[in-house]
Design a protein around this motif. Structure first.
Motif, PDB file in Angstrom:
ATOM      1  N   ASN A 160     -11.049 -32.109  41.407  1.00 56.54           N
ATOM      2  CA  ASN A 160      -9.805 -31.422  41.050  1.00 56.54           C
ATOM      3  C   ASN A 160     -10.061 -30.232  40.123  1.00 56.54           C
ATOM      4  O   ASN A 160      -9.490 -29.140  40.309  1.00 56.54           O
ATOM      5  N   MET A 161     -10.926 -30.408  39.107  1.00 49.14           N
ATOM      6  CA  MET A 161     -11.196 -29.340  38.161  1.00 49.14           C
ATOM      7  C   MET A 161     -11.861 -28.148  38.834  1.00 49.14           C
ATOM      8  O   MET A 161     -11.426 -26.991  38.660  1.00 49.14           O
ATOM      9  N   HIS A 162     -12.929 -28.385  39.631  1.00 47.17           N
ATOM     10  CA  HIS A 162     -13.636 -27.283  40.270  1.00 47.17           C
ATOM     11  C   HIS A 162     -12.803 -26.647  41.380  1.00 47.17           C
ATOM     12  O   HIS A 162     -12.938 -25.440  41.658  1.00 47.17           O
ATOM     13  N   TYR A 163     -11.926 -27.435  42.006  1.00 43.73           N
ATOM     14  CA  TYR A 163     -11.052 -26.868  43.028  1.00 43.73           C
ATOM     15  C   TYR A 163     -10.070 -25.878  42.400  1.00 43.73           C
ATOM     16  O   TYR A 163      -9.842 -24.791  42.944  1.00 43.73           O
ATOM     17  N   LYS A 164      -9.512 -26.226  41.229  1.00 44.90           N
ATOM     18  CA  LYS A 164      -8.602 -25.318  40.549  1.00 44.90           C
ATOM     19  C   LYS A 164      -9.323 -24.052  40.097  1.00 44.90           C
ATOM     20  O   LYS A 164      -8.779 -22.944  40.164  1.00 44.90           O
ATOM     21  N   ARG A 165     -10.570 -24.208  39.633  1.00 44.47           N
ATOM     22  CA  ARG A 165     -11.352 -23.036  39.224  1.00 44.47           C
ATOM     23  C   ARG A 165     -11.597 -22.119  40.418  1.00 44.47           C
ATOM     24  O   ARG A 165     -11.532 -20.888  40.298  1.00 44.47           O
ATOM     25  N   TRP A 166     -11.863 -22.724  41.573  1.00 44.19           N
ATOM     26  CA  TRP A 166     -12.115 -21.922  42.774  1.00 44.19           C
ATOM     27  C   TRP A 166     -10.865 -21.141  43.166  1.00 44.19           C
ATOM     28  O   TRP A 166     -10.943 -19.957  43.498  1.00 44.19           O
ATOM     29  N   ARG A 167      -9.710 -21.779  43.110  1.00 45.31           N
ATOM     30  CA  ARG A 167      -8.466 -21.110  43.492  1.00 45.31           C
ATOM     31  C   ARG A 167      -8.155 -19.940  42.560  1.00 45.31           C
ATOM     32  O   ARG A 167      -7.632 -18.911  42.977  1.00 45.31           O
ATOM     33  N   LYS A 168      -8.474 -20.103  41.260  1.00 47.76           N
ATOM     34  CA  LYS A 168      -8.202 -19.041  40.300  1.00 47.76           C
ATOM     35  C   LYS A 168      -9.146 -17.857  40.464  1.00 47.76           C
ATOM     36  O   LYS A 168      -8.802 -16.724  40.164  1.00 47.76           O
ATOM     37  N   SER A 169     -10.370 -18.121  40.936  1.00 52.50           N
ATOM     38  CA  SER A 169     -11.387 -17.067  40.998  1.00 52.50           C
ATOM     39  C   SER A 169     -11.542 -16.448  42.375  1.00 52.50           C
ATOM     40  O   SER A 169     -12.081 -15.350  42.496  1.00 52.50           O
ATOM     41  N   ASP A 170     -11.067 -17.117  43.413  1.00 54.29           N
ATOM     42  CA  ASP A 170     -11.271 -16.615  44.766  1.00 54.29           C
ATOM     43  C   ASP A 170     -10.366 -15.411  45.032  1.00 54.29           C
ATOM     44  O   ASP A 170      -9.139 -15.524  44.948  1.00 54.29           O
ATOM     45  N   PRO A 171     -10.908 -14.230  45.374  1.00 52.86           N
ATOM     46  CA  PRO A 171     -10.104 -13.022  45.589  1.00 52.86           C
ATOM     47  C   PRO A 171      -9.102 -13.189  46.730  1.00 52.86           C
ATOM     48  O   PRO A 171      -7.983 -12.664  46.653  1.00 52.86           O
ATOM     49  N   GLU A 172      -9.461 -13.889  47.778  1.00 51.50           N
ATOM     50  CA  GLU A 172      -8.565 -14.053  48.927  1.00 51.50           C
ATOM     51  C   GLU A 172      -7.317 -14.848  48.524  1.00 51.50           C
ATOM     52  O   GLU A 172      -6.193 -14.518  48.910  1.00 51.50           O
ATOM     53  N   VAL A 173      -7.551 -15.906  47.739  1.00 52.10           N
ATOM     54  CA  VAL A 173      -6.418 -16.711  47.290  1.00 52.10           C
ATOM     55  C   VAL A 173      -5.482 -15.875  46.425  1.00 52.10           C
ATOM     56  O   VAL A 173      -4.258 -15.920  46.572  1.00 52.10           O
ATOM     57  N   GLN A 174      -6.064 -15.089  45.513  1.00 53.49           N
ATOM     58  CA  GLN A 174      -5.255 -14.275  44.627  1.00 53.49           C
ATOM     59  C   GLN A 174      -4.480 -13.200  45.385  1.00 53.49           C
ATOM     60  O   GLN A 174      -3.333 -12.885  45.042  1.00 53.49           O
ATOM     61  N   SER A 175      -5.096 -12.619  46.419  1.00 51.56           N
ATOM     62  CA  SER A 175      -4.401 -11.589  47.197  1.00 51.56           C
ATOM     63  C   SER A 175      -3.232 -12.191  47.959  1.00 51.56           C
ATOM     64  O   SER A 175      -2.173 -11.575  48.104  1.00 51.56           O
ATOM     65  N   ARG A 176      -3.395 -13.404  48.474  1.00 48.99           N
ATOM     66  CA  ARG A 176      -2.287 -14.069  49.171  1.00 48.99           C
ATOM     67  C   ARG A 176      -1.149 -14.355  48.210  1.00 48.99           C
ATOM     68  O   ARG A 176       0.029 -14.217  48.549  1.00 48.99           O
ATOM     69  N   ARG A 177      -1.482 -14.751  46.992  1.00 53.29           N
ATOM     70  CA  ARG A 177      -0.449 -15.008  45.983  1.00 53.29           C
ATOM     71  C   ARG A 177       0.306 -13.732  45.639  1.00 53.29           C
ATOM     72  O   ARG A 177       1.526 -13.733  45.463  1.00 53.29           O
ATOM     73  N   ALA A 178      -0.424 -12.625  45.525  1.00 56.35           N
ATOM     74  CA  ALA A 178       0.192 -11.365  45.125  1.00 56.35           C
ATOM     75  C   ALA A 178       1.186 -10.869  46.164  1.00 56.35           C
ATOM     76  O   ALA A 178       2.143 -10.166  45.842  1.00 56.35           O
ATOM     77  N   LEU A 179       0.973 -11.215  47.448  1.00 55.86           N
ATOM     78  CA  LEU A 179       1.851 -10.762  48.512  1.00 55.86           C
ATOM     79  C   LEU A 179       3.154 -11.554  48.570  1.00 55.86           C
ATOM     80  O   LEU A 179       4.101 -11.140  49.231  1.00 55.86           O
ATOM     81  N   LYS A 180       3.222 -12.679  47.893  1.00 59.95           N
ATOM     82  CA  LYS A 180       4.423 -13.514  47.918  1.00 59.95           C
ATOM     83  C   LYS A 180       5.400 -13.013  46.856  1.00 59.95           C
ATOM     84  O   LYS A 180       5.407 -13.468  45.727  1.00 59.95           O
ATOM     85  N   LEU A 181       6.198 -12.016  47.255  1.00 62.96           N
ATOM     86  CA  LEU A 181       7.156 -11.434  46.337  1.00 62.96           C
ATOM     87  C   LEU A 181       8.549 -11.971  46.633  1.00 62.96           C
ATOM     88  O   LEU A 181       8.817 -12.529  47.690  1.00 62.96           O
ATOM     89  N   CYS A 182       9.425 -11.771  45.684  1.00 62.18           N
ATOM     90  CA  CYS A 182      10.822 -12.172  45.840  1.00 62.18           C
ATOM     91  C   CYS A 182      11.414 -11.480  47.061  1.00 62.18           C
ATOM     92  O   CYS A 182      11.150 -10.303  47.331  1.00 62.18           O
ATOM     93  N   SER A 183      12.213 -12.206  47.821  1.00 60.46           N
ATOM     94  CA  SER A 183      12.772 -11.683  49.065  1.00 60.46           C
ATOM     95  C   SER A 183      13.948 -10.738  48.843  1.00 60.46           C
ATOM     96  O   SER A 183      14.423 -10.112  49.792  1.00 60.46           O
TER      97      SER A 183
END
Length: 219
Positions: free
Chosen positions: A19-42
């Motif tokens: 669980n700890m390393h999975y959360k670290r991966w999600r925070k550091s992975d550029p692809e994950v962060q880019s997908r998050r950034a695209l989720k804007l208010c409708s």
């Protein structure tokens, strides 16, 4: 299965990671962060990230409270101001600011002619609606050494040039608890005799005369 990170003996929960390393991966992975950034208010024109139902936090709360969405982005909406002329404070309830709403509730009128107490950042209003202010060191002999007191009690103590007794209260004539002009204040005593015998009442009356009208005992 153990976590795939070398030296980690925790159980893997996703992608071979604990669980700890999975959360670290999600925070550091550029692809994950880019997908998050695209989720804007409708809502059109809103650049905030969506949190629930494809809405940002502000628009989601607006939907829950009103059942609909504002046509303008939240940042472009002007706050509603108190309906009392020249007040300029944001509304709290019934189209009024907190102070004028409290006056209407207590007195049946907003009393717009009485200015609202302004603070310079050093005082505050208590839950009971009383203005609490710091006491300068030069006046603390009137407050028993207290460094912050209700303004109406300090105003009365200054007027009487003495500290108030514990059984004395300061009443607001018009019911507005932040209107602390001396002409709006009157001193009340809640002291009572300890017994009902004639001697007790006479003794109590003499004590009150000594405190408030010693001139009547001089003769």
């Amino acid at each position: 299965m153990d976590c795939s990170v070398e030296g980690c003996e925790k159980i893997a929960v996703a992608r071979g990671l604990c669980n700890m390393h999975y959360k670290r991966w999600r925070k550091s992975d550029p692809e994950v962060q880019s997908r998050r950034a695209l989720k804007l208010c409708s809502v059109n024109g809103c650049a905030q990230a969506s949190e629930s139902r494809k809405l940002c936090h502000g628009h989601y709360l607006a939907l829950l409270r009103t059942g609909g969405l504002p046509t303008l982005p939240l940042s472009d909406r002007k706050p509603k101001l108190c309906s009392v002329n020249d007040c300029g404070r944001p509304t709290h309830a019934r189209g009024l600011c907190r102070t004028h709403d409290e006056r209407l509730r207590v007195n049946g009128a907003t009393m717009a002619e009485i200015p609202v107490r302004e603070f310079d950042g050093t005082g505050h209003v208590s839950r009971g609606g009383y203005a609490m202010i710091p006491v300068p060191s030069s006046l603390r002999h009137l407050t028993g050494g207290q460094t912050k007191v209700a303004e109406h009690r300090l105003v009365m103590a200054l007027h009487l040039d003495r500290p108030l007794f514990d059984d004395e209260v300061v009443h607001h004539r018009n019911g507005v608890r932040c209107d602390n002009r001396i002409e709006n204040l009157e001193l009340w005593s809640v002291a009572q005799p300890k017994g009902q015998r004639d001697a007790d009442k006479v003794e109590f009356a003499v004590e009150m005369l000594k405190r408030y009208r010693p001139d009547l005992l001089a003769g």
